[in-house]
Design an enzyme around this catalytic site. Structure first.
Site, PDB file in Angstrom:
ATOM      1  N   GLY A 243       5.019  90.789 -11.940  1.00 19.10           N
ATOM      2  CA  GLY A 243       4.058  90.772 -13.276  1.00 19.10           C
ATOM      3  C   GLY A 243       4.825  90.568 -14.424  1.00 19.10           C
ATOM      4  N   LEU A 244       4.285  90.590 -15.419  1.00 16.92           N
ATOM      5  CA  LEU A 244       5.376  90.448 -17.016  1.00 16.92           C
ATOM      6  C   LEU A 244       5.918  92.244 -17.058  1.00 16.92           C
ATOM      7  CD1 LEU A 244       3.085  88.385 -19.427  1.00 16.92           C
ATOM      8  CD2 LEU A 244       5.045  88.109 -17.844  1.00 16.92           C
ATOM      9  N   HIS A 245       6.937  92.130 -16.056  1.00 15.40           N
ATOM     10  CA  HIS A 245       7.143  93.442 -16.359  1.00 15.40           C
ATOM     11  C   HIS A 245       8.118  93.480 -17.499  1.00 15.40           C
ATOM     12  CE1 HIS A 245      11.177  92.131 -13.769  1.00 15.40           C
ATOM     13  NE2 HIS A 245       9.758  91.162 -13.662  1.00 15.40           N
ATOM     14  N   ALA A 246       9.763  94.443 -17.601  1.00 13.29           N
ATOM     15  CA  ALA A 246      10.501  94.958 -18.737  1.00 13.29           C
ATOM     16  C   ALA A 246      11.616  93.632 -18.238  1.00 13.29           C
ATOM     17  CB  ALA A 246      11.478  96.357 -18.445  1.00 13.29           C
TER      18      ALA A 246
ATOM     19  N   ALA B 138       9.046  90.989 -19.477  1.00 11.16           N
ATOM     20  CA  ALA B 138       8.955  90.421 -21.214  1.00 11.16           C
ATOM     21  C   ALA B 138      10.094  90.710 -22.193  1.00 11.16           C
ATOM     22  CB  ALA B 138       8.479  92.095 -21.344  1.00 11.16           C
TER      23      ALA B 138
END
Lengths: 117, 576
Positions: free
Chosen positions: A43-46, A49
Site C-alpha cells: 500500500g502507500l507505505h513510507a 509516500a
C-alpha cells in the site's frame, strides 16, 4: 472498502488533522480527476509516500488523493508525506487522484501511473 | 490503608533508591521550555523554529550523503522520509500557526502538533504504518536538540525531586538533568551496560531500565526507583515509603570519602593494587581530585566531544583538555579517543557494535580524529596525559592510527606549537581479535586497557542492548576466564602494564576473579571508587591467586562465581 463516491467530492476530511482543523482544499473549476487501484504490495507505505511527494513536487498543480472511508472521503495533500501516510491506503484499495493547475493532466497521469505499481 | 501499590519489573542499571515524582518524558526537553511568549516575540520565535528546521535539513542531508556513499545506499530512502516531513505542511505550517495564534514557544508548539500527529499514527489500523511514528519521533528529537542552543536557558531546577520516566533518555540528556533535582531514572529501553546506565552510575542517580511498560506512569505520580533490585514501585503505600527512606543513607561527606579513598589500596596480605577512576565528563575531574583518586584510568571523551551535537574545533577542545589536566594536577588522565557507534542504534537497523565504531570510525573520519589528537597533544603540556585507542581489532588498524599520530606530532613540532612530547599511548583490548593478538601490538604501545564490557559481549555473542539475551551476559563464563588468563599471560611476557576498566572491576566477586587471574590494576566508576578500594583492602591476594588453577578448570559460571564469593566471605549468588 469502496471507492470514492460518484461524482465530484465536495466534502472531505484531511488525513491526520484533528476535527478542528478539518478543511478541504478549494474546489477548482478546471480539474482532472481519476480513480486508480493501489498496486503496491504494502500500500502507500513510507517509501511509496515519499515517492509520491517527490513526483508531485515536479508539477505546479495542486494535487490531492482521496480515499473513501465508511461513507466519508479522506483527503491527502500529495505534497505532504504525513497526510499520505495517514490516508492509510492499502494494497488493492481504490483512491481518486485530483489535480488542478496548468499541468493537471500530466500530474494525474504520473501519480496514477505510479500508484498502479 | 492499602493503596493501589504496583510493582513494575525492570533490570538494575544504577544502584540505590530514589523516591520522587515522575516526569514522563518523550524527551525531557519537553518539560523545560513549554512557556508562553509575548506577542512581540512571536516573529522571533517563528524565525527560531525555521532555523531549527533548516539545521535539521542540513544535518539530514549530510547523513543522506554519507548513506548514499556507504555500503547500503538503499537505506538512504529512510532519510528521504525524514526530509519530507521537514517540509510537510501538516507538521511545519501547523507549528508556525500554533506559535503565532497561541503565542507559545517553538518547543511547546512542536510538542502539541507532534502529539496530534502521534495520535493520528496510533489510530492507524496498519501496524507497519503505525510503526512509522518513529520517523516523526526522530525529527522531533532532532529539532528539539537543535533548538537548545547555548543561549537558551538551561533546565530550571525542579521544585520537587523528579524521576525521569521515558522510553530512551540519551546519556547526554541525563547529564544535563543532573543539576535540576532529577534523582532517579526509569527507561523502557537500555540495560545495565548501556551508556545511559554508565552515566547514571557516574552521576549516582538510581536507575531501572528495560521496564516493559511505562504507560501506567503519569507525570506527577509518586514513584520509587529501586535501582538495586531493578524495580519501580508505583503509588507506593506509606509503609513502603518509610521502609525505603530508612534504606537511603545520607551520602558520605566529601572529606570523609577522600580520607578513605586517597590512601593507597593494599590488600590484607600487603599487596599493592592500583585503583583508578573512570569518568565520562570533564566536570567529573573535580570529584576525582576531591576523592583523592590516584589516576583516571578511562576518560570516555565522546560525550564531551559531541556534547553540542556537532564536532568541536581544535582550539576549544585543547582548552577543555588542558583544563582537565590542570584540574587533575599530578593525577595521570587516560583520554580514550572518541568511540562512537555504541548505544546509538542507528535508524537503518544496523547494529553499530559490529560495524564502524571506535578506531574504525576514527580511521574513516580522519579529520575528526586528527582534530582530537592535535588538541590532546597540545593540552598534554599541562599535565600527565595518556592516550588510549578504543576498539582496536588488528595490527593494521593500530599501525594506521599510529601513522596518523606520528603525522600529527610532526605537524605540531613543525608549527612549534607547545605540546606534550612524551604522551604514553595505549590500546584498548575489547574485541576478541585484540585479546588474541595483544602481544603482537605490545611493542608498538606503552600500555593496555582491558574493556570487559565489550569483550564479554563479543565473546559470548550478546548484544547488550537486547533485553532478550542480556541475562546471559556473565563475566564468570569459563570462556571469559580463559580469555582474561590468556591476555594476562601474553602481556606479562611483554612487560606492558594492563588496567581492567569494565564493569567487572566494580563488582566484588568479579574483582576477586581478576585478582586471582593476576591482574593488579583496576579502573572503576567514580561512584564505586571508595567502595571498591575499601573492599579490596579486605581481600587476601595470596589466597585468591591460589584459586586460579581451580576456577580455570570449572565448567559453569555459577561454580566460579560461588567459589570466589565464598573465598571473600560472600553468600552464594542468587543467579541461577
Amino acid at each position: 472498502m469502496g471507492g470514492p463516491s460518484d461524482g465530484q467530492i465536495k466534502e472531505a476530511r484531511v488525513a491526520g488533522v484533528p476535527p478542528a482543523g478539518r478543511t478541504v482544499g478549494p474546489t477548482f473549476k478546471h480539474m482532472t480527476e481519476r480513480q486508480v487501484v493501489i498496486g503496491h504490495r504494502l500500500g502507500l507505505h513510507a517509501r511509496a509516500a515519499a515517492k509520491i511527494v517527490q513526483l508531485s513536487n515536479r508539477y505546479q498543480s495542486n494535487i490531492s488523493i482521496f480515499r473513501n472511508d465508511r461513507g466519508g472521503d479522506i483527503e491527502a495533500d500529495a505534497r505532504s508525506i504525513l497526510s499520505i501516510l495517514f490516508l492509510a491506503a492499502g494494497h488493492g484499495s481504490t483512491v481518486a487522484v485530483r489535480a488542478s493547475g496548468v499541468d493537471e493532466h500530466e500530474a494525474v497521469d504520473c501519480i496514477c501511473e505510479y500508484l498502479k505499481g | 490503608m492499602k493503596t493501589s501499590e504496583r510493582i513494575i519489573q525492570g533490570v538494575m542499571a544504577s544502584a540505590g533508591v530514589a523516591i520522587g515524582h515522575a516526569i514522563r518524558a518523550f524527551d525531557p526537553l519537553f518539560i523545560s521550555f513549554n512557556r508562553e511568549i509575548g506577542a512581540g516575540e512571536v516573529a522571533r520565535e517563528v524565525a527560531r523554529f525555521r532555523a531549527s528546521v533548516e539545521k535539521c535539513r542540513q544535518q539530514l542531508q549530510r547523513i543522506q550523503n554519507k548513506l548514499r556513499r556507504s555500503s547500503s545506499p538503499e537505506s538512504s530512502f529512510l532519510v528521504d522520509a525524514h526530509l519530507l516531513i521537514l517540509q510537510d505542511r501538516l507538521f511545519v505550517d501547523r507549528i508556525v500557526e500554533k506559535i503565532e495564534t497561541d503565542s507559545i514557544s517553538a518547543e511547546w508548539a512542536i510538542q502539541q502538533v507532534s502529539d496530534e500527529l502521534f495520535d493520528a499514527y496510533d489510530r492507524l489500523q496498519d501496524e507497519y504504518l503505525r510503526e512509522r511514528r518513529g520517523d516523526l519521533e526522530d525529527i522531533v528529537r532532532r529539532m528539539l536538540h537543535n533548538l537548545r542552543s547555548k543561549s537558551t536557558p538551561s533546565l530550571p531546577k525542579l521544585p520537587f525531586d523528579g524521576i525521569v520516566v521515558g522510553k530512551t533518555i540519551p546519556p547526554s540528556t541525563l547529564f544535563e538533568l543532573r543539576s535540576s533535582h532529577v534523582v532517579g531514572l526509569v527507561m523502557e529501553t537500555g540495560s545495565p551496560l548501556s551508556h545511559t546506565a554508565i552515566m547514571a552510575r557516574s552521576l549516582e542517580i538510581p536507575a531501572v531500565m528495560g521496564v516493559d511498560d511505562i504507560s501506567g506512569i503519569s507525570t506527577g505520580d509518586l514513584i520509587v526507583v529501586d535501582g538495586s533490585r531493578g524495580i519501580v514501585v508505583c503509588s507506593p503505600d506509606e509503609d513502603t515509603i518509610r521502609e525505603y527512606r530508612s534504606q537511603m543513607k545520607p551520602p558520605l561527606k566529601p572529606r570523609r570519602r577522600a580520607g578513605a579513598a586517597s590512601t593507597p589500596c593494599v590488600t590484607e596480605d600487603g599487596a599493592r593494587i592500583s585503583v583508578s577512576a573512570n569518568i565520562n565528563f570533564s566536570e567529573e575531574m573535580r570529584a576525582v581530585v576531591a576523592n583523592g583518586c590516584e589516576s583516571v584510568g578511562l576518560y570516555r571523551t565522546e560525550f564531551d566531544f559531541f556534547r553540542d551535537g556537532a564536532s568541536p574545533d581544535e582550539d576549544s577542545l585543547a582548552a577543555d583538555y588542558a583544563l582537565v589536566l590542570r584540574t587533575a594536577r599530578n593525577v595521570p588522565v587516560t583520554f580514550r579517543t572518541i568511540d562512537v557507534g555504541i548505544d546509538q542504534k542507528s535508524w537503518d537497523g544496523v547494529n553499530p557494535n559490529f560495524g564502524v565504531r571506535g578506531l574504525r570510525f576514527c580511521l574513516e573520519n580522519q579529520e575528526l580524529f586528527k582534530t582530537q589528537l592535535r588538541a590532546l597533544f597540545r593540552a598534554a603540556s599541562h599535565g600527565r596525559a595518556r592516550i588510549l585507542l578504543p576498539f582496536v581489532s588488528s595490527v593494521d588498524d593500530l599501525d594506521a592510527a599510529l601513522e596518523i599520530i606520528a603525522a600529527v606530532k610532526r605537524d605540531l613540532a613543525q608549527s612549534k606549537a607547545p605540546h606534550g612530547r612524551n604522551v604514553p599511548l595505549g590500546v584498548m583490548i575489547e574485541t576478541p581479535a585484540a585479546a588474541q593478538t595483544c602481544d603482537l601490538m605490545a611493542s608498538r604501545v606503552d600500555f593496555f586497557c582491558l574493556g570487559t564490557n565489550d569483550l564479554i559481549q563479543y565473546y559470548l555473542v550478546i548484544d547488550r542492548s537486547d533485553q532478550s539475551v542480556v541475562h546471559l551476559y556473565n563475566p564468570f563464563h569459563p570462556a571469559i576466564l580463559r580469555c582474561l588468563h590468556q591476555v594476562n599471560a601474553l602481556l606479562q611476557l611483554t612487560g606492558k602494564p594492563v588496567t581492567v576498566c569494565g564493569e567487572m572491576a566494580a563488582d566484588s566477586a568479579s574483582v576477586a576473579v581478576l585478582l586471582s587471574l593476576g591482574f593488579t590494576s583496576l579502573s572503576v566508576s567514580l561512584a564505586a571508587y571508595p567502595r571498591m578500594k575499601q573492599m579490596i583492602r579486605s581481600f587476601n591476594l595470596g589466597k585468591l591467586r591460589g584459586l586460579a588453577d581451580e576456577i580455570l578448570k570449572m565448567q559453569k559460571p555459577k561454580e566460579v562465581e560461588d567459589t570466589v564469593r565464598a573465598s571473600i566471605g560472600m553468600e552464594p549468588s542468587a543467579r541461577p
